[in-house]
Scaffold this motif. Structure first.
Motif, short mmCIF file in Angstrom:
data_model
loop_
_atom_site.label_atom_id
_atom_site.label_comp_id
_atom_site.label_asym_id
_atom_site.label_seq_id
_atom_site.Cartn_x
_atom_site.Cartn_y
_atom_site.Cartn_z
N ARG A 17 35.32 53.12 43.37
CA ARG A 17 36.42 52.21 43.67
C ARG A 17 37.67 52.71 42.97
O ARG A 17 37.65 53.00 41.76
N ARG B 221 46.19 48.17 47.39
CA ARG B 221 44.92 48.28 48.11
C ARG B 221 43.87 48.91 47.20
O ARG B 221 44.19 49.45 46.14
N TYR B 222 42.63 48.80 47.64
CA TYR B 222 41.53 49.52 47.00
C TYR B 222 40.99 50.56 47.97
O TYR B 222 40.86 50.29 49.17
N THR C 18 40.67 48.55 51.57
CA THR C 18 40.58 47.09 51.64
C THR C 18 41.56 46.44 50.67
O THR C 18 41.99 47.06 49.69
N PRO C 19 41.90 45.17 50.91
CA PRO C 19 42.77 44.45 49.96
C PRO C 19 42.04 43.95 48.72
O PRO C 19 42.66 43.47 47.78
N HIS C 20 40.72 44.04 48.73
CA HIS C 20 39.93 43.60 47.57
C HIS C 20 38.98 44.72 47.20
O HIS C 20 38.72 45.63 48.00
N GLY C 21 38.44 44.68 46.00
CA GLY C 21 37.62 45.79 45.55
C GLY C 21 36.31 45.37 44.92
O GLY C 21 36.24 45.13 43.72
N PRO C 22 35.23 45.29 45.70
CA PRO C 22 33.92 45.00 45.11
C PRO C 22 33.57 46.04 44.04
O PRO C 22 33.99 47.20 44.12
N PHE D 61 41.83 51.75 42.51
CA PHE D 61 42.90 50.78 42.71
C PHE D 61 44.20 51.54 42.96
O PHE D 61 44.59 52.40 42.18
#
Length: 348
Positions: free
Chosen positions: A298, A304-305, A324-328, A300
């Motif tokens: 991942r 975005r991620y 993606t806009p989120h980062g698991p 950052f």
């Protein structure tokens, strides 16, 4: 422009350049419309700079023709063509001040002194360097030196301006700033332009059309949106920055899920990543494909991620990228939802 000429129409037909049997240009056809900017995009050694040098008259053609507004330039000297050239390195004359550098081409053309001074003031204002006429070029920053180079190229009012990776030696922040400033300047002047770069971000920021080159040929040409959404070949897709390119041995389940058995691209920005919480959420109908995966990396990037994902598809270990806009978290189990807009077909 002082005389309102604006740009011209450049046409290159069947251009061949050979060096000791090596085909630097292999039958290139390119038409650039009045006031248009075409960006030549490709790796080092693909023929981009050779094409610029041929258009400017610095490199003779082995075969082919170069025309400007229907006038055959093929056998003409560089100073007779009405074409300006800006190099990667600013190559300013150290024994001239800024005014002397900008006025150099005008002096060679025997433009009267008063007109030269007026034109120097005009183009320095255009590039944001008003009042710099007496500056020693050794005192200029990298960005100021490139602006002086641009002013010098524009001063003789060329019909076409060729730019050979003019920002390649600058740091990233300065390069992005000058990229943002360049297009409004050229639009104000109305000059036709051909710009060379190996950076696809730079190409997308500047181009009306992008011509992707490799091995002395143009593989794909179109608007930035056209070449991005329809790269046509795996080679073009990879050079444009697509990473999920399946051009051989496509995993059976992935091919079945996307409805394709031949080559295709999965757009990283169109893959939806959903955390698999084990609750058995049903995404039926939400996408063409629902693929289980694990987050391997991942990164950052501010807005975005960028995720590197690992999946076991039909017994084949497959790596995919997603934006993606989120980062698991790394190690998280996720489900990838892949809809029709994520799939780009490639030619066989």
């Amino acid at each position: 422009m002082a005389d309102g000429r604006g740009g011209g129409t450049l046409r290159i037909t069947g251009a061949h350049v050979h060096f000791d049997g090596f085909r630097a240009l292999d039958g290139v056809d390119l038409a650039v419309g009045d006031g248009e900017m075409v960006v030549l995009l490709g790796p080092s050694g693909c023929g981009k700079t050779t094409l610029l040098r041929a258009a400017s008259g610095l490199q003779p053609l082995n075969a082919g023709q170069i025309e400007l507004d229907g006038r055959d330039l093929t056998g003409q000297r560089p100073d007779q063509r009405g074409i300006g050239l800006m190099f990667q390195d600013e190559v300013l004359f150290p024994h001239f001040d800024v005014e002397g550098n900008v006025a150099f081409g005008l002096r060679m053309a025997r433009v009267p002194f008063a007109e030269r001074r007026r034109r120097v003031v005009e183009v320095l204002e255009l590039v944001g360097l008003s009042g710099f006429q007496s500056r020693d070029v050794a005192t200029l920053s990298g960005g100021e030196a490139q602006r002086v180079s641009l002013a010098r190229a524009l001063a003789p009012e060329p019909r076409v301006l060729l730019l050979d990776e003019p920002f390649g030696s600058l740091d990233r922040l300065l390069r992005e700033r000058l990229i943002n400033e360049l297009r409004p300047v050229l639009d104000q002047v109305g000059v036709t332009a051909v710009h060379v770069t190996h950076d696809h971000h730079e190409a997308f920021a500047l181009a009306d059309r992008i011509a992707v080159m490799a091995s002395g040929r143009i593989l794909r040409i179109g608007t930035p949106e056209e070449v991005w959404t329809d790269p046509r070949t795996a080679q073009v897709a990879r050079f444009l920055g697509h990473t999920n390119v399946f051009d051989s041995e496509v995993p059976p389940e992935l091919a079945s899920a996307t409805g394709r058995s031949d080559s295709f691209v999965l757009r990283a920005d169109r893959i939806e990543v959903v955390v698999d919480d084990g609750a058995g959420a049903d995404f039926t109908g939400a996408a063409m494909a629902q693929l289980p995966a694990t987050v391997a990396r991942r990164r950052f990037r501010g807005d975005r991620y960028e995720l590197r994902l690992e999946a076991d598809i039909g017994g084949v270990a497959t790596t995919l990228d997603a934006i993606t806009p989120h980062g698991p978290a790394v190690g998280a189990d996720v489900k990838l939802l892949i809809g029709p807009s994520a799939v780009l077909a490639l030619d066989d």
